[in-house]
Design an enzyme around this catalytic site. Structure first.
Site, mmCIF file in Angstrom:
data_model
loop_
_atom_site.group_PDB
_atom_site.id
_atom_site.type_symbol
_atom_site.label_atom_id
_atom_site.label_comp_id
_atom_site.label_asym_id
_atom_site.label_seq_id
_atom_site.Cartn_x
_atom_site.Cartn_y
_atom_site.Cartn_z
ATOM 1 N N ARG A 73 40.378 -0.553 20.826
ATOM 2 C CA ARG A 73 40.466 0.740 20.157
ATOM 3 C C ARG A 73 41.048 1.766 21.134
ATOM 4 N NH1 ARG A 73 36.219 2.957 19.867
ATOM 5 N NH2 ARG A 73 34.741 1.425 20.651
ATOM 6 N N TYR A 213 45.376 -3.997 16.077
ATOM 7 C CA TYR A 213 44.137 -4.556 16.614
ATOM 8 C C TYR A 213 42.865 -3.949 16.028
ATOM 9 C CZ TYR A 213 41.479 -7.169 20.029
ATOM 10 O OH TYR A 213 40.654 -8.075 20.615
ATOM 11 N N LYS A 222 35.632 1.012 11.534
ATOM 12 C CA LYS A 222 35.310 2.271 12.218
ATOM 13 C C LYS A 222 35.862 3.476 11.464
ATOM 14 C CE LYS A 222 33.486 -0.142 15.487
ATOM 15 N NZ LYS A 222 32.025 -0.225 15.591
ATOM 16 N N HIS A 242 26.360 3.674 13.405
ATOM 17 C CA HIS A 242 26.823 2.542 14.225
ATOM 18 C C HIS A 242 25.584 1.736 14.628
ATOM 19 C CE1 HIS A 242 29.285 1.257 18.035
ATOM 20 N NE2 HIS A 242 29.447 0.400 17.056
ATOM 21 N N SER A 264 29.354 0.439 21.951
ATOM 22 C CA SER A 264 30.167 -0.767 21.769
ATOM 23 C C SER A 264 29.951 -1.751 22.918
ATOM 24 C CB SER A 264 31.643 -0.381 21.714
ATOM 25 O OG SER A 264 31.840 0.545 20.685
ATOM 26 N N CYS A 266 27.425 -3.578 23.854
ATOM 27 C CA CYS A 266 26.149 -3.551 24.583
ATOM 28 C C CYS A 266 25.181 -4.571 23.997
ATOM 29 C CB CYS A 266 25.516 -2.168 24.518
ATOM 30 S SG CYS A 266 26.287 -0.984 25.609
ATOM 31 N N ASP A 289 26.763 -4.266 13.106
ATOM 32 C CA ASP A 289 27.549 -3.140 13.637
ATOM 33 C C ASP A 289 27.345 -1.817 12.904
ATOM 34 O OD1 ASP A 289 29.461 -2.273 15.599
ATOM 35 O OD2 ASP A 289 31.007 -2.246 14.054
ATOM 36 N N ARG A 381 38.009 -11.135 20.679
ATOM 37 C CA ARG A 381 37.109 -11.036 19.518
ATOM 38 C C ARG A 381 37.147 -12.277 18.648
ATOM 39 N NH1 ARG A 381 34.284 -5.931 18.702
ATOM 40 N NH2 ARG A 381 35.038 -4.629 20.394
HETATM 41 C C1 OXD Z 1 33.170 -1.442 18.583
HETATM 42 C C2 OXD Z 1 33.243 -2.589 17.656
HETATM 43 O O1 OXD Z 1 34.115 -1.216 19.347
HETATM 44 O O2 OXD Z 1 32.252 -2.817 16.944
HETATM 45 O O3 OXD Z 1 32.145 -0.752 18.559
HETATM 46 O O4 OXD Z 1 34.292 -3.259 17.576
HETATM 47 MN MN MN Z 2 30.792 -1.320 17.040
#
Ligand code: OXD
Ligand code: MN
Length: 602
Positions: A73, A213, A222, A242, A264, A266, A289, A381
């Site tokens: 991102r 991406y 998002k 989130h 993100s 974690c 998520d 990913r």
């Molecule tokens: C993030 C994701 O970046 O979930 O938080 O991809």
């Molecule tokens: Mn996320």
């Protein structure tokens, strides 16, 4: 169905206008069928975007390498174009909406030449559900459409639910790389140096240009389910967050649902799919998520997972760290920026086995272990269907959602923040959420390991003024008749003086979930000890049976370092000042109360 047959006039008009702006070679209205998915994958093999993995290793799965300039991102290229800068607030990039539309129209003009323009009707949440919402993504990327098939519900059922006049969020996406006559199609088209991920919260639309991406391009995630949805949620009295959602069942068979916000990368996916180490307990996954939550008629807060798949960080995922994720991605999945083994499987750092010689790295070149570089990109990913997860919750597609008993916040903090503490009240919980801070990860482009404030893990995802967002959370807690969940703050990442993690994490986090579960039923401070920060577990209430952990280590994990917290206060105060008049007085009051408690107790 053809575009001309669409009964929804606003949708048809938008598609026609977009086609005349972008100039695609053809238009395809996606029906969401398996045949369509298979055809897209075949097309992606022809363009070199996908390589099929071995049927024996990962049936019906594909490997893709992105352009090296398009791996995460891009927060510095993400804009909230509300009418005023103030409405976007100090944490977002703002641009004037008219000016931004002018720039975007220029970029999108002719951007799809030589490409197919796909029209993807999709639902966030079960189709037609009371908490669900519809988006339509127009994109010139077959890779995006294939991922949307896994991550959302797409196609004809969504069009039916939309009817002739239903609301939808228009989401326009182009990789920004027309195929000009005589030019070959390339595997990962993008316009790496001119990305724009743009949100118009008042008109509720999204324009994304230049990236193919993840969160930049799969606009349901998002862009819609968080940035646009937060502004809808503020206006309509609900919450778009989130957060993962998990169900936890105790040995007596009683179940509670927990939502948890972590920045993100974690470990949200790992926590959502955790296998408890304590006997008799069970964790099931609703989502990993995003949570959309609103109060039900019984006064409880109900949550749905608006997504239908997992877009998880691959490195670090293994049979030992997350066997449920490994099972989810065992087939029917897409892998982006992983390494490829000679026998047609994927590999990444932390998968638990050595990389086979002759593997390709995330750029498709033979991997040289002596290079010292990782074979998979740190933000590699997997896109995997949620229903393939062995621990998917039986209620995960309940359109009414699941009732939430506890809300957790967490981040990566080597020091200062104890293993777990509970808020004294809803406003105190909102205060906790507002001061979440974490060391940065590879999920976003930029420096790693820097401490940054990431309130509610929403810093890159809140579509309006973050100060007003805090106010919205306070207001939600004041809803008449609401039966409010309790708030907790966890930190699995505390390190000792030797730099090693003090807490084993992963399945052992079930011990913390057990304490949270029991606190939800407890009266007063039963099982807990008051500290200036909040309630921490009474030593005998945290189940450490069968765990080898020294008493002093546990003491350190649960300790409140008063000096360190006193030293944090001015930083929080300054942070709060950055919101000016938008900071709710209730939060300033919580900061003052924390200061008083640190001065008088502990
Ligand atoms: C993030 C994701 O970046 O979930 O938080 O991809
Ligand atoms: Mn996320």
């Amino acid at each position: 169905m053809t575009i001309g047959e669409l009964r929804h006039v606003a949708l048809r008009t938008w598609i026609e206008e977009t086609a005349s702006l972008c100039g695609p070679a053809d238009i395809r209205l996606c029906d969401g069928s398996q045949a369509e998915y298979d055809e897209l994958c075949s097309r992606l093999i022809v363009t070199g975007t996908f390589r099929p993995l071995s049927r024996d290793k990962k049936p019906h799965s594909f490997y893709a390498c992105s352009d090296p300039g398009d791996v995460a991102r891009v927060e510095d290229r993400t804009f909230i174009c509300s009418k005023t800068r103030e409405a976007a607030g100090p944490t977002n990039n703002w641009a004037d909406p008219d000016e931004m539309k002018r720039i975007l129209r220029g970029l999108f003009s002719g951007a799809m030449r030589g490409r197919t323009m796909y029209v993807v009707p999709y639902s966030m949440g079960p189709v037609g559900g009371p908490l669900s919402k519809i988006g339509v993504e127009i994109t010139d990327s077959a890779y995006v459409v294939a991922n949307m098939h896994i991550m959302t519900r797409v196609g004809n059922p969504v069009l039916e639910a939309l009817g002739d006049v239903g609301d939808f969020v228009p989401c326009l996406h182009s990789v920004g790389k027309p195929v000009l006559p005589g030019q070959p199609n390339i595997p990962w088209p993008c316009d790496a140096d001119r990305k724009y991920i743009v949100h118009f919260p008042e008109e509720r639309s999204i324009w994304s240009y230049g990236s193919g991406y993840g969160g930049n391009a799969l606009l349901g995630k998002k862009c819609f389910a968080l940035r646009i949805a937060t502004s809808m949620a503020r206006d309509q009295g609900w919450l778009a967050e989130h957060m993962l959602i998990l169900g936890i069942t105790n040995p007596e068979g009683r179940k509670k649902y927990v939502a948890a916000a972590f920045p993100s990368a974690c470990g949200k996916t790992n926590l959502a799919m955790l296998i408890p180490t304590i006997p008799g307990w069970k964790v099931e996954t609703v989502g990993d998520d995003i949570a959309w939550m609103r109060f039900g008629k019984d006064g409880r807060l109900y949550a749905i997972n608006p997504e239908a798949g997992f877009f998880g960080v691959a490195p670090g995922t293994s049979q030992s760290s997350n066997p449920n994720a490994m099972a989810s991605l065992a087939r029917d999945s897409i892998f982006t920026n992983c390494a490829l083994t000679p026998d047609g499987d994927v590999w990444w750092e932390g998968i638990g086995t050595p990389i086979p010689p002759g593997s390709l790295d995330w750029q498709g070149a033979i991997y040289d272990p002596a290079s010292g570089k990782p074979a998979a990109h740190p933000n590699a990913r997997f896109t995997a269907p949620a229903m393939a997860c062995p621990c998917i919750d039986p209620e995960w597609e309940n359109p009414e959602g699941v009732p939430i008993s506890a809300i957790l916040f967490g981040g990566r903090r080597a020091g200062v923040v104890p293993l777990v503490h509970e808020a004294y009240s809803w406003p105190h919980g909102v205060f906790m959420g507002s001061i979440v801070a974490s060391e940065t990860t590879a999920a976003a482009a930029g420096a790693l390991g820097r401490l940054r404030r990431d309130p509610f893990a929403m810093l890159p995802f809140c579509g309006y003024n973050m100060g007003d967002y805090f106010g919205h959370w306070l207001d939600v807690g004041a809803t008449p008749g609401a039966i409010l969940p309790k708030f907790f703050y966890v930190n699995w990442f505390r390190k000792g003086k030797d730099g090693k993690f003090l807490w084993p994490g992963y399945g052992e986090n079930s011990r913390i979930l057990k304490w949270v579960f029991e606190r939800c039923d407890a009266r007063g401070d039963e099982g807990a000890v008051e500290t200036p920060l909040g309630l921490v577990p009474a030593r005998e209430s945290l189940d450490v049976s069968g765990l080898t952990i020294d008493a002093p280590v546990l003491d350190e994990l649960l300790s409140v370092d008063r000096d360190a917290w006193l030293a944090e206060l001015p930083g929080i105060g300054e942070y709060y000042n950055s919101f000016g008049e938008h900071l709710p007085a209730g939060l300033r009051a919580e900061l003052d109360k924390l200061g008083e408690r640190l001065g008088s107790k502990g």
